[in-house]
Scaffold this motif. Structure first.
Motif, PDB file in Angstrom:
ATOM      1  N   LEU A 446     -12.672  -0.112  18.267  1.00  0.00           N
ATOM      2  CA  LEU A 446     -12.058   0.396  16.959  1.00  0.00           C
ATOM      3  C   LEU A 446     -13.308   1.262  16.170  1.00  0.00           C
ATOM      4  O   LEU A 446     -13.133   2.361  15.666  1.00  0.00           O
ATOM      5  N   GLY A 447     -14.291   0.854  16.648  1.00  0.00           N
ATOM      6  CA  GLY A 447     -15.659   1.406  15.693  1.00  0.00           C
ATOM      7  C   GLY A 447     -15.628   1.278  14.287  1.00  0.00           C
ATOM      8  O   GLY A 447     -16.079   1.950  13.518  1.00  0.00           O
ATOM      9  N   LEU A 448     -14.921   0.077  13.770  1.00  0.00           N
ATOM     10  CA  LEU A 448     -14.831  -0.230  12.482  1.00  0.00           C
ATOM     11  C   LEU A 448     -15.947  -1.444  11.876  1.00  0.00           C
ATOM     12  O   LEU A 448     -15.826  -2.470  12.938  1.00  0.00           O
ATOM     13  N   SER A 449     -16.594  -1.120  10.916  1.00  0.00           N
ATOM     14  CA  SER A 449     -17.439  -2.446  10.570  1.00  0.00           C
ATOM     15  C   SER A 449     -16.347  -3.615  10.396  1.00  0.00           C
ATOM     16  O   SER A 449     -15.181  -3.888  10.092  1.00  0.00           O
ATOM     17  N   PRO A 450     -16.842  -5.054  10.483  1.00  0.00           N
ATOM     18  CA  PRO A 450     -16.201  -6.009  10.235  1.00  0.00           C
ATOM     19  C   PRO A 450     -15.441  -6.154   8.910  1.00  0.00           C
ATOM     20  O   PRO A 450     -14.179  -6.657   8.580  1.00  0.00           O
ATOM     21  N   LYS A 451     -16.362  -5.575   7.811  1.00  0.00           N
ATOM     22  CA  LYS A 451     -15.597  -5.583   6.422  1.00  0.00           C
ATOM     23  C   LYS A 451     -14.399  -4.728   6.284  1.00  0.00           C
ATOM     24  O   LYS A 451     -13.439  -5.112   5.607  1.00  0.00           O
ATOM     25  N   SER A 452     -14.524  -3.319   6.964  1.00  0.00           N
ATOM     26  CA  SER A 452     -13.509  -2.551   6.948  1.00  0.00           C
ATOM     27  C   SER A 452     -12.123  -3.151   7.761  1.00  0.00           C
ATOM     28  O   SER A 452     -10.826  -3.102   7.330  1.00  0.00           O
ATOM     29  N   PHE A 453     -12.574  -3.906   8.752  1.00  0.00           N
ATOM     30  CA  PHE A 453     -11.639  -4.275   9.501  1.00  0.00           C
ATOM     31  C   PHE A 453     -10.712  -5.315   8.879  1.00  0.00           C
ATOM     32  O   PHE A 453      -9.353  -5.589   8.761  1.00  0.00           O
ATOM     33  N   TYR A 454     -11.414  -6.294   8.128  1.00  0.00           N
ATOM     34  CA  TYR A 454     -10.569  -7.578   7.490  1.00  0.00           C
ATOM     35  C   TYR A 454      -9.995  -6.926   6.380  1.00  0.00           C
ATOM     36  O   TYR A 454      -9.067  -7.517   5.849  1.00  0.00           O
ATOM     37  N   PHE A 455     -10.485  -5.912   5.888  1.00  0.00           N
ATOM     38  CA  PHE A 455     -10.011  -5.384   4.568  1.00  0.00           C
ATOM     39  C   PHE A 455      -8.468  -4.859   4.982  1.00  0.00           C
ATOM     40  O   PHE A 455      -7.674  -4.775   4.141  1.00  0.00           O
ATOM     41  N   SER A 456      -8.534  -4.022   6.089  1.00  0.00           N
ATOM     42  CA  SER A 456      -7.375  -3.382   6.660  1.00  0.00           C
ATOM     43  C   SER A 456      -6.178  -4.523   7.021  1.00  0.00           C
ATOM     44  O   SER A 456      -5.141  -4.563   6.799  1.00  0.00           O
ATOM     45  N   LEU A 457      -6.800  -5.729   7.264  1.00  0.00           N
ATOM     46  CA  LEU A 457      -5.803  -6.880   7.861  1.00  0.00           C
ATOM     47  C   LEU A 457      -5.195  -7.410   6.104  1.00  0.00           C
ATOM     48  O   LEU A 457      -3.932  -7.466   6.131  1.00  0.00           O
ATOM     49  N   VAL A 458      -6.210  -7.467   5.367  1.00  0.00           N
ATOM     50  CA  VAL A 458      -5.446  -7.946   4.047  1.00  0.00           C
ATOM     51  C   VAL A 458      -4.407  -7.101   3.403  1.00  0.00           C
ATOM     52  O   VAL A 458      -3.389  -7.363   3.050  1.00  0.00           O
ATOM     53  N   ALA A 459      -4.711  -5.681   3.329  1.00  0.00           N
ATOM     54  CA  ALA A 459      -4.202  -4.728   2.622  1.00  0.00           C
ATOM     55  C   ALA A 459      -2.747  -4.535   3.793  1.00  0.00           C
ATOM     56  O   ALA A 459      -1.716  -4.242   3.205  1.00  0.00           O
ATOM     57  N   GLY A 460      -2.840  -4.702   5.035  1.00  0.00           N
ATOM     58  CA  GLY A 460      -1.597  -4.481   5.713  1.00  0.00           C
ATOM     59  C   GLY A 460      -0.730  -5.921   5.601  1.00  0.00           C
ATOM     60  O   GLY A 460       0.726  -5.477   5.443  1.00  0.00           O
ATOM     61  N   LEU A 461      -1.293  -7.151   5.390  1.00  0.00           N
ATOM     62  CA  LEU A 461      -0.255  -8.197   4.964  1.00  0.00           C
ATOM     63  C   LEU A 461       0.292  -8.017   3.633  1.00  0.00           C
ATOM     64  O   LEU A 461       1.483  -8.369   3.337  1.00  0.00           O
ATOM     65  N   VAL A 462      -0.428  -7.638   2.858  1.00  0.00           N
ATOM     66  CA  VAL A 462       0.214  -7.226   1.362  1.00  0.00           C
ATOM     67  C   VAL A 462       1.261  -6.354   1.335  1.00  0.00           C
ATOM     68  O   VAL A 462       2.292  -6.605   0.756  1.00  0.00           O
ATOM     69  N   LEU A 463       1.046  -5.265   2.105  1.00  0.00           N
ATOM     70  CA  LEU A 463       2.224  -4.151   2.292  1.00  0.00           C
ATOM     71  C   LEU A 463       3.449  -5.007   2.902  1.00  0.00           C
ATOM     72  O   LEU A 463       4.598  -4.980   2.352  1.00  0.00           O
ATOM     73  N   LEU A 464       3.073  -5.846   3.974  1.00  0.00           N
ATOM     74  CA  LEU A 464       4.335  -6.607   4.741  1.00  0.00           C
ATOM     75  C   LEU A 464       5.064  -7.247   3.538  1.00  0.00           C
ATOM     76  O   LEU A 464       6.150  -7.522   3.657  1.00  0.00           O
ATOM     77  N   ILE A 465       4.057  -8.218   2.950  1.00  0.00           N
ATOM     78  CA  ILE A 465       4.972  -9.160   1.901  1.00  0.00           C
ATOM     79  C   ILE A 465       5.755  -8.410   0.810  1.00  0.00           C
ATOM     80  O   ILE A 465       6.782  -9.031   0.777  1.00  0.00           O
ATOM     81  N   PHE A 466       5.020  -7.384   0.401  1.00  0.00           N
ATOM     82  CA  PHE A 466       5.967  -6.609  -0.707  1.00  0.00           C
ATOM     83  C   PHE A 466       7.321  -6.162  -0.095  1.00  0.00           C
ATOM     84  O   PHE A 466       8.243  -6.096  -0.806  1.00  0.00           O
ATOM     85  N   ALA A 467       6.939  -5.516   1.324  1.00  0.00           N
ATOM     86  CA  ALA A 467       8.306  -4.935   1.763  1.00  0.00           C
ATOM     87  C   ALA A 467       9.573  -6.095   2.137  1.00  0.00           C
ATOM     88  O   ALA A 467      10.672  -5.793   1.859  1.00  0.00           O
ATOM     89  N   VAL A 468       9.032  -6.965   2.534  1.00  0.00           N
ATOM     90  CA  VAL A 468       9.700  -8.361   3.009  1.00  0.00           C
ATOM     91  C   VAL A 468      10.557  -8.845   1.769  1.00  0.00           C
ATOM     92  O   VAL A 468      11.693  -9.110   1.655  1.00  0.00           O
ATOM     93  N   ARG A 469       9.718  -8.820   0.622  1.00  0.00           N
ATOM     94  CA  ARG A 469      10.394  -9.294  -0.666  1.00  0.00           C
ATOM     95  C   ARG A 469      11.455  -8.470  -1.219  1.00  0.00           C
ATOM     96  O   ARG A 469      12.450  -8.985  -1.670  1.00  0.00           O
ATOM     97  N   GLU A 470      11.069  -7.166  -1.018  1.00  0.00           N
ATOM     98  CA  GLU A 470      12.119  -6.150  -1.547  1.00  0.00           C
ATOM     99  C   GLU A 470      13.647  -6.184  -0.565  1.00  0.00           C
ATOM    100  O   GLU A 470      14.640  -6.089  -1.030  1.00  0.00           O
ATOM    101  N   LEU A 471      13.156  -6.470   0.714  1.00  0.00           N
ATOM    102  CA  LEU A 471      14.304  -6.444   1.651  1.00  0.00           C
ATOM    103  C   LEU A 471      15.055  -7.995   1.525  1.00  0.00           C
ATOM    104  O   LEU A 471      16.375  -7.860   1.572  1.00  0.00           O
ATOM    105  N   PHE A 472      14.278  -8.753   1.089  1.00  0.00           N
ATOM    106  CA  PHE A 472      15.036 -10.217   0.745  1.00  0.00           C
ATOM    107  C   PHE A 472      15.997  -9.965  -0.263  1.00  0.00           C
ATOM    108  O   PHE A 472      17.163 -10.492  -0.488  1.00  0.00           O
ATOM    109  N   LEU A 473      15.507  -9.352  -1.443  1.00  0.00           N
ATOM    110  CA  LEU A 473      16.121  -8.958  -2.663  1.00  0.00           C
ATOM    111  C   LEU A 473      17.428  -8.276  -2.319  1.00  0.00           C
ATOM    112  O   LEU A 473      18.607  -8.363  -2.960  1.00  0.00           O
ATOM    113  N   ASP A 474      17.356  -7.054  -1.274  1.00  0.00           N
ATOM    114  CA  ASP A 474      18.350  -6.321  -1.182  1.00  0.00           C
ATOM    115  C   ASP A 474      18.355  -6.034   0.171  1.00  0.00           C
ATOM    116  O   ASP A 474      17.894  -4.949   0.541  1.00  0.00           O
ATOM    117  N   PRO A 475      19.046  -6.552   1.164  1.00  0.00           N
ATOM    118  CA  PRO A 475      19.064  -6.286   2.492  1.00  0.00           C
ATOM    119  C   PRO A 475      19.816  -5.104   2.809  1.00  0.00           C
ATOM    120  O   PRO A 475      19.757  -4.533   4.014  1.00  0.00           O
TER     121      PRO A 475
END
Length: 530
Positions: A446-475
């Motif tokens: 990837l050529g990403l620093s560990p800091k950038s890499f784990y930041f992308s992990l956290v940001a991606g999981l946050v996106l997923l959590i919010f999307a699943v929450r919205e879909l849970f409320l209105d499938p």
């Protein structure tokens, strides 16, 4: 085994994989109202009236869409034996044949798009990146759901995406003679077949059946000095055949090259895209390449597109049906098809919803749901310092893919008429960029620093959590990706929200796994969870 043979074999694996994903239970649910039922009824009317030119729904002209999807559906119905003289009463409602007959051609076209994406990415990046790109596209909810609906959007996306891949290949390829493909013998004669011969056969298959269909059923007349003169259809549509003849003459005389053939084939898919859903199939790629040349300054590459003959091909393949409809239906067809459903839909707004350019961010949240966790990583990777990002040819390819992605988003965002499924063309370039990212991830390049890499992990999981929450409320958000009347009642009493929550858990866990185990096995587990 050389790379070309590997790619051919692997593309067949992609085809079989696509069948395994899309064919099961394809006929187990009824046609969705309104467009699956409307389009299928237009196709049924074609068979019943033995008229494959005019498009009617009951006794009214159905002029909102061009003819290719109806031809595909009618072909499926004919093969399935529907609407024949010996057909049983109620066959359209009491069996699953209509669903299979009308949906299967769309599924096959969607799988061809998967194969094209695989071949392109495998050729210019790696075979693993090709597999990952095809898998992302196949499993993206928006693409997967519409691939199983017999509406015009999938043919439009598939044909336009295939055309884009041919154009990009022509831009990147060497200006060489048409490559030799194979030999075959007939008695004492030995025939050597190259790419130009196959391209000629392809263009003839697209042009000749249309010429004979329209020429045998359509005639035109003019009034000259108060005398009406009638022209045979064979004369009216002859200029379109002459345009194809000009292309073929260049093939026969050897005045062509690999690049020109690839662009010619690309323009033939643009023409089919126009017959699938209108002139956006030409406008969108045109804007993408114009922006690319403007940004990159590579105006000398415009010559590689063989634009004059491209116009000939588009006219010869996509214009005859429009010409025939204007002769038959005149102003009624022109007003509804061109004015109402091309100009007004884009610039004035007809039915449907409205919204600012952020309108489609919400739809993409659900349409790309399983791949939300990798979006931050994809963005960071575009600006990373991996060896691939420093390679000049691959860097220009990435720029073109990014322009393709952003142009697809903003063009449909600027359209005044908005439906959730209009953003479907976004999925093709997204899947390619996602596949390239996953391939780098699986090989730890990837050529990403560990800091950038784990930041992308956290940001991606946050996106997923919010999307699943919205879909849970209105499938209903998932169903609204491919229906038309968003206000219709949704069966909330089925408690689908808990199913969504249940299946989001393995996706969440697989996301964490591939970030901590950066190898192909972890990526495959993630794709399986998706």
């Amino acid at each position: 085994m050389n790379k070309t043979k590997k790619i051919i074999i692997c593309s067949l694996i992609v085809f079989v994989g696509g069948l395994c994903v899309y064919l099961p239970l394809l006929g187990s649910y009824g046609l969705f109202d309104p467009w699956e039922t409307h389009y299928s009824e237009v196709s049924r009317s074609m068979i019943q009236q033995d008229d494959y030119i005019s498009t009617f729904w009951q006794d009214n002209g159905f002029f909102s869409k061009p003819v290719l999807t109806f031809w595909m559906q009618a072909t499926g119905m004919k093969i399935a034996g529907l609407n024949q003289d010996n057909s049983s009463p109620g066959e359209m409602a009491l069996s699953s044949k209509p669903e299979w007959a009308t949906r299967l051609p769309v599924v096959i076209l969607a799988i061809f798009a998967l194969m094209a994406v695989f071949i392109f990415v495998a050729t210019y990046f790696s075979i693993s990146a090709g597999f990952f790109s095809a898998a992302v596209l196949a499993l993206t909810p928006h693409f997967a759901l519409i691939a199983r609906q017999t509406i015009t959007d999938m043919p439009f996306l598939a044909l336009m995406s295939i055309a884009m891949i041919f154009f990009i290949t022509a831009m990147q390829g060497e200006d060489q003679k048409p490559p030799h493909l194979f030999n075959f013998k007939v008695k004492s004669l030995n025939f050597k077949i190259n790419l130009a011969h196959l391209a000629a056969i392809w263009l003839l298959l697209l042009a000749l059946p249309q010429y004979f269909l329209f020429s045998s059923d359509i005639s035109a007349s003019v009034t000259f000095f108060k005398k009406r003169i009638t022209f045979s259809g064979y004369l009216v549509f002859l200029p379109y055949l002459i345009l194809i003849g000009d292309i073929l003459l260049g093939y026969i005389t050897g005045k062509t090259s690999y690049r020109k053939i690839m662009t010619n084939i690309g323009f033939s898919f643009i023409a089919l895209g126009i017959l699938a859903k209108g002139f956006g199939a030409l406008f969108i790629p045109g804007v993408i390449f114009f922006i690319y040349f403007l940004v990159e300054g590579e105006w000398e590459k415009v010559d590689r597109f063989d634009l004059l003959r491209g116009i000939f091909i588009i006219a010869a393949i996509s214009f005859p049906w429009h010409h025939a409809m204007i002769i038959r239906h005149g102003g009624a067809f022109y007003q509804e098809y061109f004015v109402h459903h091309h100009f007004k839909r884009a610039a004035v707004g007809v039915h449907g919803e409205r919204g600012v350019f952020t309108y489609y961010l919400k739809q993409l949240t659900f349409g790309l749901l399983p791949f939300l966790p990798i979006i931050p990583g994809i963005i960071l990777n575009l600006f990373g310092k991996s060896p691939q990002n420093r390679d000049k040819s691959r860097k220009s390819l990435i720029h073109l893919l990014l322009i393709w992605l952003l142009t697809s988003f903003f063009l449909f965002s600027f359209m005044l008429t908005k439906f959730h499924h209009y953003i479907l063309p976004f999925t093709a370039p997204f899947s390619i960029l996602a596949g390239i990212y996953l391939a780098k991830l699986s090989s730890n390049k990837l050529g990403l620093s560990p800091k950038s890499f784990y930041f992308s992990l956290v940001a991606g999981l946050v996106l997923l959590i919010f999307a699943v929450r919205e879909l849970f409320l209105d499938p209903a958000h998932i169903v609204n990706l491919f229906v038309y009347k968003y206000e219709r009642l949704f069966p909330y009493e089925l408690n689908l929200s808990w199913g969504i929550a249940f299946f989001s858990v393995p996706l969440f866990l697989a996301t964490i796994l591939y970030f901590f185990r950066q190898n192909k096995k972890a990526v495959v587990v993630y794709l399986f969870a998706a």
